[in-house]
Design a protein around this motif. Sequence first.
Motif, PDB file in Angstrom:
ATOM      1  N   UNK A  47       0.801  -1.213   0.000  1.00 57.66           N
ATOM      2  CA  UNK A  47       0.000   0.000   0.000  1.00 57.66           C
ATOM      3  C   UNK A  47       0.844   1.278   0.000  1.00 57.66           C
ATOM      4  N   UNK A  48       2.077   1.206   0.504  1.00 54.92           N
ATOM      5  CA  UNK A  48       2.912   2.415   0.543  1.00 54.92           C
ATOM      6  C   UNK A  48       4.130   2.317  -0.373  1.00 54.92           C
ATOM      7  N   UNK A  49       4.144   1.324  -1.259  1.00 53.54           N
ATOM      8  CA  UNK A  49       5.305   1.101  -2.108  1.00 53.54           C
ATOM      9  C   UNK A  49       5.628   2.308  -2.980  1.00 53.54           C
ATOM     10  N   UNK A  50       4.616   3.051  -3.414  1.00 55.47           N
ATOM     11  CA  UNK A  50       4.843   4.165  -4.326  1.00 55.47           C
ATOM     12  C   UNK A  50       5.746   5.240  -3.724  1.00 55.47           C
ATOM     13  N   UNK A  51       5.809   5.330  -2.391  1.00 59.78           N
ATOM     14  CA  UNK A  51       6.702   6.293  -1.742  1.00 59.78           C
ATOM     15  C   UNK A  51       7.841   5.594  -1.006  1.00 59.78           C
ATOM     16  N   UNK A  52       7.757   4.263  -0.856  1.00 66.61           N
ATOM     17  CA  UNK A  52       8.738   3.531  -0.058  1.00 66.61           C
ATOM     18  C   UNK A  52       9.856   2.912  -0.887  1.00 66.61           C
ATOM     19  N   UNK A  53       9.587   2.579  -2.132  1.00 62.86           N
ATOM     20  CA  UNK A  53      10.597   1.918  -2.958  1.00 62.86           C
ATOM     21  C   UNK A  53      11.760   2.856  -3.238  1.00 62.86           C
ATOM     22  N   UNK A  54      12.970   2.434  -2.850  1.00 64.96           N
ATOM     23  CA  UNK A  54      14.180   3.219  -3.086  1.00 64.96           C
ATOM     24  C   UNK A  54      15.197   2.340  -3.801  1.00 64.96           C
ATOM     25  N   UNK A  55      16.355   2.891  -4.115  1.00 66.91           N
ATOM     26  CA  UNK A  55      17.359   2.151  -4.866  1.00 66.91           C
ATOM     27  C   UNK A  55      17.785   0.876  -4.147  1.00 66.91           C
ATOM     28  N   UNK A  56      17.911   0.933  -2.823  1.00 68.29           N
ATOM     29  CA  UNK A  56      18.387  -0.235  -2.071  1.00 68.29           C
ATOM     30  C   UNK A  56      17.413  -1.403  -2.183  1.00 68.29           C
ATOM     31  N   UNK A  57      16.122  -1.150  -1.993  1.00 71.90           N
ATOM     32  CA  UNK A  57      15.144  -2.224  -2.091  1.00 71.90           C
ATOM     33  C   UNK A  57      14.978  -2.685  -3.531  1.00 71.90           C
ATOM     34  N   UNK A  58      15.148  -1.771  -4.480  1.00 71.29           N
ATOM     35  CA  UNK A  58      15.053  -2.112  -5.901  1.00 71.29           C
ATOM     36  C   UNK A  58      16.181  -3.060  -6.297  1.00 71.29           C
TER      37      UNK A  58
END
Length: 320
Positions: free
Chosen positions: A264-275
């Motif tokens: 539900x919060x991926x649109x603001x939570x996804x960053x380079x590290x998790x990607x």
Amino acid sequence: MKPTAAPNILMRKQALRAERETRWKRLKRDKWLYILLLPGLLYFLIFKYVPMWGILLAFKNYQPFIGFWKSEWVGFEHFKVFFQNPDFFMLLRNTLVLSLYNLIFFFPAPIILALLLNEIRRALFKRTIQTLIYVPHFISMVIVASLTYVFLTTEGGMVNEFLYAFTGRKIDFLASPDWFRPLIIIQTIWKECGWGTIIFLAALAGVDVEQYEAAIVDGASRWRQLWHITLPSIRSTIVILLILRMGTILDNGFEQIYLMMNALNREVAEVFDTYVYALGITQGAFSYSTAVGLFKSVIGVILVLGSNWLAKKSGESGLY
């Protein structure tokens, strides 16, 4: 050859010999210091420099079954794909916003806390507070995320039960995109703020006491002493730490973001590290994820060099 050439050459040889002897004497005198330095050098050599050959994966189409050397060279193809990916700007925005929040809210927090602790005159009370604020640093981020869940979940969370008792409604902090970034910053401040005061307290301990005594004689208030003596005395420390901080501007930390992120919060939570984790580990795109990591590193180096240049231009010593 001129008559004075031979004596000059002899004098230079004697000077070089004396310099080598002096250097050898210093080495023998400080041998235990160099021995203490060896573990740190070995650590950086084994775990930092030797693995750097792995950045070559970013320029290959690496296939684990055929090995590194037999994998096809593709040049900058992975970088082109990454920059053209629709997720690139989302990742860049999320990473930069979180880093900006950290610079605004977290970076000054240890400085302010160290200044407050420095004003405490009772040694026992000061040491007790220092111990209490150091403890969160040693708590695993998994525990921090678990505590956050216990306090904020809508199913029996303490904060939501309190809100429901007074307002009749609950807030889904953990799934709301609007609350994700504030929660990350609050967690970071609570966990690392106390530990970050160590360097600033050490810098404050080196401030000349006579300056404060002279300021008191001149009638300066505590605020004036803080503004004109304390802060200028630790300014170089603040600048150096800020320069180092700029090097990690694209590094928000994988563990904390991964534990707090959901669908539900991926649109603001996804960053380079998790990607990088999602592609490199779960999908096996080793070369592509290495290219993303190399992009982060290059940007970090550029920011460090640029920040250091600006610091030296403004009159500070900088890193070098």
